[in-house]
Design a protein around this motif. Structure first.
Motif, PDB file in Angstrom:
ATOM      1  N   ASP A 239       0.963  -1.128  -0.031  1.00  0.00           N
ATOM      2  CA  ASP A 239       0.130   0.558  -0.055  1.00  0.00           C
ATOM      3  C   ASP A 239       0.672   1.341  -0.109  1.00  0.00           C
ATOM      4  O   ASP A 239       0.516   2.088  -0.594  1.00  0.00           O
ATOM      5  N   TYR A 240       2.126   1.416   0.663  1.00  0.00           N
ATOM      6  CA  TYR A 240       2.695   2.541   0.810  1.00  0.00           C
ATOM      7  C   TYR A 240       3.103   2.448  -0.508  1.00  0.00           C
ATOM      8  O   TYR A 240       3.382   3.534  -0.743  1.00  0.00           O
ATOM      9  N   VAL A 241       4.252   1.651  -0.997  1.00  0.00           N
ATOM     10  CA  VAL A 241       4.570   2.259  -2.243  1.00  0.00           C
ATOM     11  C   VAL A 241       3.256   2.112  -3.196  1.00  0.00           C
ATOM     12  O   VAL A 241       4.112   3.292  -4.742  1.00  0.00           O
ATOM     13  N   LYS A 242       2.583   1.643  -3.655  1.00  0.00           N
ATOM     14  CA  LYS A 242       1.272   2.326  -3.858  1.00  0.00           C
ATOM     15  C   LYS A 242       0.923   3.502  -4.261  1.00  0.00           C
ATOM     16  O   LYS A 242       1.245   4.475  -4.801  1.00  0.00           O
ATOM     17  N   THR A 243       0.682   4.189  -2.742  1.00  0.00           N
ATOM     18  CA  THR A 243       0.657   5.913  -2.606  1.00  0.00           C
ATOM     19  C   THR A 243       1.499   6.507  -3.058  1.00  0.00           C
ATOM     20  O   THR A 243       1.763   7.371  -3.070  1.00  0.00           O
ATOM     21  N   LEU A 244       3.062   5.826  -2.731  1.00  0.00           N
ATOM     22  CA  LEU A 244       3.928   6.913  -2.979  1.00  0.00           C
ATOM     23  C   LEU A 244       3.961   6.994  -4.544  1.00  0.00           C
ATOM     24  O   LEU A 244       4.279   7.713  -5.314  1.00  0.00           O
ATOM     25  N   ARG A 245       3.311   5.719  -5.414  1.00  0.00           N
ATOM     26  CA  ARG A 245       3.795   6.333  -6.745  1.00  0.00           C
ATOM     27  C   ARG A 245       2.458   7.062  -7.248  1.00  0.00           C
ATOM     28  O   ARG A 245       2.812   7.995  -8.130  1.00  0.00           O
ATOM     29  N   ASN A 246       1.409   6.741  -6.574  1.00  0.00           N
ATOM     30  CA  ASN A 246       0.248   7.797  -6.639  1.00  0.00           C
ATOM     31  C   ASN A 246       0.551   8.988  -7.285  1.00  0.00           C
ATOM     32  O   ASN A 246       0.064   9.939  -7.470  1.00  0.00           O
ATOM     33  N   LEU A 247       1.251   8.906  -5.702  1.00  0.00           N
ATOM     34  CA  LEU A 247       1.353  10.760  -5.340  1.00  0.00           C
ATOM     35  C   LEU A 247       2.268  11.176  -6.238  1.00  0.00           C
ATOM     36  O   LEU A 247       2.021  12.919  -6.739  1.00  0.00           O
ATOM     37  N   TRP A 248       2.820  11.373  -6.824  1.00  0.00           N
ATOM     38  CA  TRP A 248       4.279  11.231  -7.834  1.00  0.00           C
ATOM     39  C   TRP A 248       3.274  11.631  -9.055  1.00  0.00           C
ATOM     40  O   TRP A 248       3.601  12.291 -10.492  1.00  0.00           O
TER      41      TRP A 248
END
Length: 129
Positions: free
Chosen positions: A38-47
């Motif tokens: 979830d954290y990796v996905k959230t970071l990528r979405n934030l970018w």
């Protein structure tokens, strides 16, 4: 998350508690892995560049909540993996995945342009004949 990136023990894996094939250990691993994913996905979405302000706010809140989980006593019960190290590794993983996604997009664009050039050259050839 990549297996090589996680170094540490999970709940009860220290010899005084659950065995290595314990369902509780499996649950602990699944919880931490889900949080990492979830954290990796959230970071990528934030970018992502095309985010509305409300979507960006939600993602920032989600990122903060996950970071709070990694630094919580609940997380400490599940594993002894250093939370700061895990967050750092997640950021590296997210960057690597984002680079690969960009490379795939660029290769797709290049192939499309090559196809267009090839099709245009065939049209020119047929007009000359």
């Amino acid at each position: 998350m990549e297996q090589a990136m996680i170094h540490g023990t999970m709940a009860g894996h220290d010899g005084i508690g659950y065995s290595a094939d314990s369902p509780i250990l499996d649950l602990a691993v699944a919880i931490v892995k889900a949080a990492v994913d979830d954290y990796v996905k959230t970071l990528r979405n934030l970018w992502s560049r095309n985010l509305g302000i409300s979507r960006k706010r939600k993602l920032i809140i989600e990122k903060t909540m996950l970071e709070e989980f990694f630094h919580s006593s609940w997380y400490e019960l599940l594993t002894d993996i250093d939370p700061d190290f895990l967050v750092y590794q997640c950021k590296i993983l997210a960057k690597e995945k984002e680079k690969k996604a960009i490379e795939r997009k660029n290769m797709k664009r290049i192939k499309q342009k090559m196809r267009q050039l090839h099709d245009g050259a065939e049209e020119d050839q047929s007009v000359k004949e």
